[in-house]
Design a protein around this motif. Structure first.
Motif, PDB file in Angstrom:
ATOM      1  N   LEU A 186       0.815  -1.211   0.000  1.00 46.52           N
ATOM      2  CA  LEU A 186       0.000   0.000   0.000  1.00 46.52           C
ATOM      3  C   LEU A 186       0.854   1.269   0.000  1.00 46.52           C
ATOM      4  CD1 LEU A 186      -2.844  -0.990   2.502  1.00 46.52           C
ATOM      5  CD2 LEU A 186      -2.961  -0.873   0.002  1.00 46.52           C
ATOM      6  N   ASN A 187       2.106   1.142   0.425  1.00 45.48           N
ATOM      7  CA  ASN A 187       2.998   2.310   0.494  1.00 45.48           C
ATOM      8  C   ASN A 187       3.905   2.449  -0.725  1.00 45.48           C
ATOM      9  OD1 ASN A 187       2.200   3.474   2.974  1.00 45.48           O
ATOM     10  ND2 ASN A 187       3.317   1.895   4.100  1.00 45.48           N
ATOM     11  N   ILE A 188       3.715   1.605  -1.725  1.00 49.00           N
ATOM     12  CA  ILE A 188       4.537   1.710  -2.937  1.00 49.00           C
ATOM     13  C   ILE A 188       4.162   2.966  -3.710  1.00 49.00           C
ATOM     14  CG2 ILE A 188       5.029   0.674  -5.193  1.00 49.00           C
ATOM     15  CD1 ILE A 188       4.621  -2.050  -3.924  1.00 49.00           C
ATOM     16  N   HIS A 189       5.180   3.695  -4.132  1.00 49.06           N
ATOM     17  CA  HIS A 189       4.983   4.855  -4.995  1.00 49.06           C
ATOM     18  C   HIS A 189       5.376   4.491  -6.423  1.00 49.06           C
ATOM     19  CE1 HIS A 189       4.634   6.876  -1.170  1.00 49.06           C
ATOM     20  NE2 HIS A 189       4.355   8.025  -1.760  1.00 49.06           N
ATOM     21  N   VAL A 190       4.819   5.213  -7.362  1.00 47.47           N
ATOM     22  CA  VAL A 190       5.115   4.938  -8.772  1.00 47.47           C
ATOM     23  C   VAL A 190       6.609   4.984  -9.031  1.00 47.47           C
ATOM     24  CG1 VAL A 190       4.787   5.763 -11.135  1.00 47.47           C
ATOM     25  CG2 VAL A 190       2.867   5.801  -9.526  1.00 47.47           C
ATOM     26  N   GLU A 191       7.278   5.930  -8.394  1.00 43.20           N
ATOM     27  CA  GLU A 191       8.719   6.075  -8.621  1.00 43.20           C
ATOM     28  C   GLU A 191       9.538   4.941  -7.999  1.00 43.20           C
ATOM     29  OE1 GLU A 191       7.483   9.457  -5.728  1.00 43.20           O
ATOM     30  OE2 GLU A 191       6.598   8.273  -7.356  1.00 43.20           O
ATOM     31  N   ASP A 192       8.908   4.066  -7.205  1.00 46.25           N
ATOM     32  CA  ASP A 192       9.599   2.907  -6.643  1.00 46.25           C
ATOM     33  C   ASP A 192       9.713   1.769  -7.655  1.00 46.25           C
ATOM     34  OD1 ASP A 192       9.834   4.136  -4.146  1.00 46.25           O
ATOM     35  OD2 ASP A 192       7.875   3.401  -3.485  1.00 46.25           O
ATOM     36  N   LEU A 193       8.999   1.898  -8.757  1.00 47.05           N
ATOM     37  CA  LEU A 193       8.982   0.854  -9.786  1.00 47.05           C
ATOM     38  C   LEU A 193      10.024   1.132 -10.863  1.00 47.05           C
ATOM     39  CD1 LEU A 193       5.134   0.415 -10.287  1.00 47.05           C
ATOM     40  CD2 LEU A 193       6.684  -1.390  -9.534  1.00 47.05           C
ATOM     41  N   ASP A 194      10.717   0.074 -11.268  1.00 44.48           N
ATOM     42  CA  ASP A 194      11.624   0.152 -12.418  1.00 44.48           C
ATOM     43  C   ASP A 194      11.242  -0.994 -13.339  1.00 44.48           C
ATOM     44  OD1 ASP A 194      13.614   0.106 -14.306  1.00 44.48           O
ATOM     45  OD2 ASP A 194      15.256   0.429 -12.883  1.00 44.48           O
ATOM     46  N   LEU A 195      10.561  -0.672 -14.422  1.00 43.38           N
ATOM     47  CA  LEU A 195      10.076  -1.714 -15.335  1.00 43.38           C
ATOM     48  C   LEU A 195      10.937  -1.808 -16.587  1.00 43.38           C
ATOM     49  CD1 LEU A 195       6.202  -1.272 -14.993  1.00 43.38           C
ATOM     50  CD2 LEU A 195       7.761  -2.756 -13.721  1.00 43.38           C
ATOM     51  N   THR A 196      12.232  -1.547 -16.422  1.00 46.37           N
ATOM     52  CA  THR A 196      13.179  -1.742 -17.520  1.00 46.37           C
ATOM     53  C   THR A 196      13.099  -3.190 -17.984  1.00 46.37           C
ATOM     54  OG1 THR A 196      14.660  -0.062 -16.615  1.00 46.37           O
ATOM     55  CG2 THR A 196      15.585  -1.606 -18.226  1.00 46.37           C
ATOM     56  N   LYS A 197      12.880  -3.397 -19.280  1.00 47.95           N
ATOM     57  CA  LYS A 197      12.665  -4.742 -19.804  1.00 47.95           C
ATOM     58  C   LYS A 197      13.845  -5.649 -19.483  1.00 47.95           C
ATOM     59  CE  LYS A 197      10.834  -7.063 -23.892  1.00 47.95           C
ATOM     60  NZ  LYS A 197       9.623  -7.486 -23.161  1.00 47.95           N
ATOM     61  N   GLY A 198      13.544  -6.781 -18.869  1.00 47.47           N
ATOM     62  CA  GLY A 198      14.574  -7.749 -18.499  1.00 47.47           C
ATOM     63  C   GLY A 198      15.142  -7.534 -17.116  1.00 47.47           C
ATOM     64  N   ASP A 199      14.834  -6.394 -16.498  1.00 50.92           N
ATOM     65  CA  ASP A 199      15.341  -6.117 -15.144  1.00 50.92           C
ATOM     66  C   ASP A 199      14.264  -5.423 -14.316  1.00 50.92           C
ATOM     67  OD1 ASP A 199      17.117  -5.973 -13.004  1.00 50.92           O
ATOM     68  OD2 ASP A 199      17.871  -4.007 -13.620  1.00 50.92           O
ATOM     69  N   GLU A 200      13.043  -5.919 -14.410  1.00 53.35           N
ATOM     70  CA  GLU A 200      11.925  -5.302 -13.695  1.00 53.35           C
ATOM     71  C   GLU A 200      12.039  -5.584 -12.195  1.00 53.35           C
ATOM     72  OE1 GLU A 200      11.649  -7.434 -16.198  1.00 53.35           O
ATOM     73  OE2 GLU A 200      10.439  -6.561 -17.815  1.00 53.35           O
ATOM     74  N   HIS A 201      11.932  -4.523 -11.400  1.00 60.54           N
ATOM     75  CA  HIS A 201      12.008  -4.674  -9.946  1.00 60.54           C
ATOM     76  C   HIS A 201      11.349  -3.471  -9.276  1.00 60.54           C
ATOM     77  CE1 HIS A 201      15.668  -2.373 -11.021  1.00 60.54           C
ATOM     78  NE2 HIS A 201      15.441  -1.734  -9.875  1.00 60.54           N
ATOM     79  N   LEU A 202      11.165  -3.578  -7.983  1.00 61.40           N
ATOM     80  CA  LEU A 202      10.637  -2.448  -7.217  1.00 61.40           C
ATOM     81  C   LEU A 202      11.422  -2.315  -5.920  1.00 61.40           C
ATOM     82  CD1 LEU A 202       8.657  -3.431  -4.610  1.00 61.40           C
ATOM     83  CD2 LEU A 202       7.205  -4.141  -6.482  1.00 61.40           C
ATOM     84  N   THR A 203      11.423  -1.112  -5.380  1.00 65.72           N
ATOM     85  CA  THR A 203      12.087  -0.824  -4.112  1.00 65.72           C
ATOM     86  C   THR A 203      11.022  -0.699  -3.031  1.00 65.72           C
ATOM     87  OG1 THR A 203      13.862   0.361  -5.241  1.00 65.72           O
ATOM     88  CG2 THR A 203      13.618   0.740  -2.876  1.00 65.72           C
ATOM     89  N   VAL A 204      11.228  -1.427  -1.927  1.00 64.73           N
ATOM     90  CA  VAL A 204      10.225  -1.511  -0.864  1.00 64.73           C
ATOM     91  C   VAL A 204      10.804  -0.946   0.425  1.00 64.73           C
ATOM     92  CG1 VAL A 204       8.776  -3.051   0.499  1.00 64.73           C
ATOM     93  CG2 VAL A 204       9.180  -3.536  -1.912  1.00 64.73           C
ATOM     94  N   LEU A 205       9.990  -0.167   1.123  1.00 64.25           N
ATOM     95  CA  LEU A 205      10.350   0.295   2.454  1.00 64.25           C
ATOM     96  C   LEU A 205       9.675  -0.629   3.452  1.00 64.25           C
ATOM     97  CD1 LEU A 205      11.797   2.438   4.167  1.00 64.25           C
ATOM     98  CD2 LEU A 205       9.641   3.727   4.189  1.00 64.25           C
ATOM     99  N   GLY A 206      10.467  -1.497   4.109  1.00 65.13           N
ATOM    100  CA  GLY A 206       9.923  -2.507   4.994  1.00 65.13           C
ATOM    101  C   GLY A 206       9.986  -2.126   6.458  1.00 65.13           C
ATOM    102  N   LYS A 207       9.882  -3.141   7.310  1.00 62.70           N
ATOM    103  CA  LYS A 207       9.922  -2.919   8.754  1.00 62.70           C
ATOM    104  C   LYS A 207      11.247  -2.290   9.157  1.00 62.70           C
ATOM    105  CE  LYS A 207       6.739  -6.399  10.590  1.00 62.70           C
ATOM    106  NZ  LYS A 207       6.612  -7.588  11.479  1.00 62.70           N
ATOM    107  N   GLY A 208      11.203  -1.432  10.168  1.00 64.94           N
ATOM    108  CA  GLY A 208      12.411  -0.778  10.638  1.00 64.94           C
ATOM    109  C   GLY A 208      12.976   0.195   9.633  1.00 64.94           C
TER     110      GLY A 208
END
Length: 285
Positions: free
Chosen positions: A143-165
Motif C-alpha cells: 500500500l505504500n509503494i509509490h510509482v517512482e519505486d517501480l523500475d520496469l526496464t525490460k529484463g530487469d523489472e524490480h521495485l524498491t520496498v520500504l519494509g519494517k524498521g
C-alpha cells in the motif's frame, strides 16, 4: 475460595461472558475440571493449590496448559472485582511460552480461485492482491509503494520496498503476467509520482486504507468459498519458493526478514518436494 463456591461462581462468570459459544464451552470445561480436582483433594482455590493442580497434570501439552491458565486468570480477575477473592492465585504461575504457529500457505490453485471472482472493473484490487502473492510483500508495504519505486526496464523489472524498521530492499518482479498488468495500470494512472494504489472516493484520489482492502479481500474469499487471510498470500509465496528449492537466504532477503529464524518457519517442505530432492541427489551420485 472453596470448591463449592468456585463451582457456583463459575456459572455466574460464564453467564457474563460475551464470547463465542465455543469459548464459553472451553472455559466451562476448564473450570469444572479444576473444581472436581479441588473437591477430590479437599482444597481451596489459592496460589499453592493451583500450582499443585498444574504439577499434577504435568503431562499436558504447553498449549493445553496455556489455555487453562488463561481461563483461570480471567475468572480470578472477575472474582477479585467482586470481592470473592482476597488475592489473585494465578499471579505466581509461570506463563507457558508457545512456539509461533507454522505459517500456512495455500495452494496456487486455491488462490487463483479467489482472483477469478474479482470483477474486471476492479483491476486495482486484482493487481494489488496479485502483487502481494507473486512477491511476498506485506500488505502495508504494498500500500505504500509509490510509482517512482517501480523500475520496469525490460529484463530487469524490480521495485524498491520500504519494509519494517525503515529498511529498504529491492524485490525482483519476475512474473511476466504481473509485469504486464503493472504496465497497464501505470498507463491508466497517467502520472509518474505518488502512490501506486489510491482510493477513489468522491472522484478524489488518496491513500488506500488497510481496512478497506481487508474488507474487499474478505468479500472476494467468501465469494470464492476459499478461507484465506491477506497475510496468507505472503505465506503462500514463501512456501512456493521453499518447495521450488530456493535457498532460505534468498527467501529471507525477498521477504525482508531481519532474522533468519523468521524464515526458518517456512522450512517445512512438502513430502513430494522432499522426495524429488532426494531422487535428484541420488541420480547425481
Amino acid at each position: 475460595m472453596d470448591a463449592a463456591t468456585l463451582q457456583t461462581q463459575s456459572e455466574h462468570f460464564l453467564g457474563e461472558l460475551t464470547r463465542s459459544t465455543h469459548t464459553v464451552r472451553a472455559y466451562r470445561a476448564d473450570l469444572l475440571h479444576l473444581t472436581a480436582w479441588l473437591q477430590e483433594q479437599q482444597q481451596d482455590l489459592d496460589g499453592e493449590h493451583l500450582g499443585q493442580y498444574f504439577a499434577a497434570h504435568s503431562h499436558w501439552a504447553p498449549a493445553t496448559r496455556s489455555r487453562k491458565q488463561t481461563t483461570f486468570e480471567r475468572f480470578c480477575r472477575w472474582a477479585l472485582q467482586r470481592d470473592l477473592l482476597n488475592r489473585d492465585p494465578t499471579l505466581h504461575l509461570e506463563r507457558q511460552r508457545l512456539p509461533p504457529p507454522h505459517p500456512r500457505g495455500l495452494r496456487r490453485a486455491d488462490i487463483e480461485r479467489i482472483f477469478a471472482v474479482i470483477p474486471q472493473e476492479q483491476a486495482r484490487d486484482a493487481l494489488l492482491f496479485r502483487l502481494v502473492f507473486e512477491t511476498g510483500l506485506r500488505i502495508g508495504e504494498a500500500l505504500n509503494i509509490h510509482v517512482e519505486d517501480l523500475d520496469l526496464t525490460k529484463g530487469d523489472e524490480h521495485l524498491t520496498v520500504l519494509g519494517k524498521g525503515d529498511r529498504r530492499r529491492t524485490v525482483l518482479l519476475d512474473d511476466p503476467k504481473l509485469v504486464n498488468t503493472l504496465r497497464r495500470h501505470l498507463r491508466a494512472l497517467g502520472y509518474t509520482h505518488g502512490l501506486l494504489f489510491q482510493a477513489t472516493k468522491n472522484g478524489r484520489g488518496g491513500p488506500l486504507r488497510y481496512q478497506s482492502v481487508q474488507s474487499r479481500w474478505q468479500r472476494y474469499t467468501a465469494r470464492a468459498g476459499v478461507a484465506c487471510t491477506l497475510h496468507q498470500l505472503r505465506h503462500s509465496h514463501a512456501t512456493e519458493l521453499v518447495n521450488g528449492g530456493v535457498s532460505l537466504a534468498t527467501i529471507r532477503k525477498r521477504l525482508g526478514h531481519q532474522h533468519i529464524q523468521s524464515t526458518l518457519r517456512y522450512a517445512e517442505v512438502s513430502d513430494a518436494t522432499a522426495d524429488a530432492e532426494v531422487r535428484q541427489w541420488r541420480r547425481r551420485k
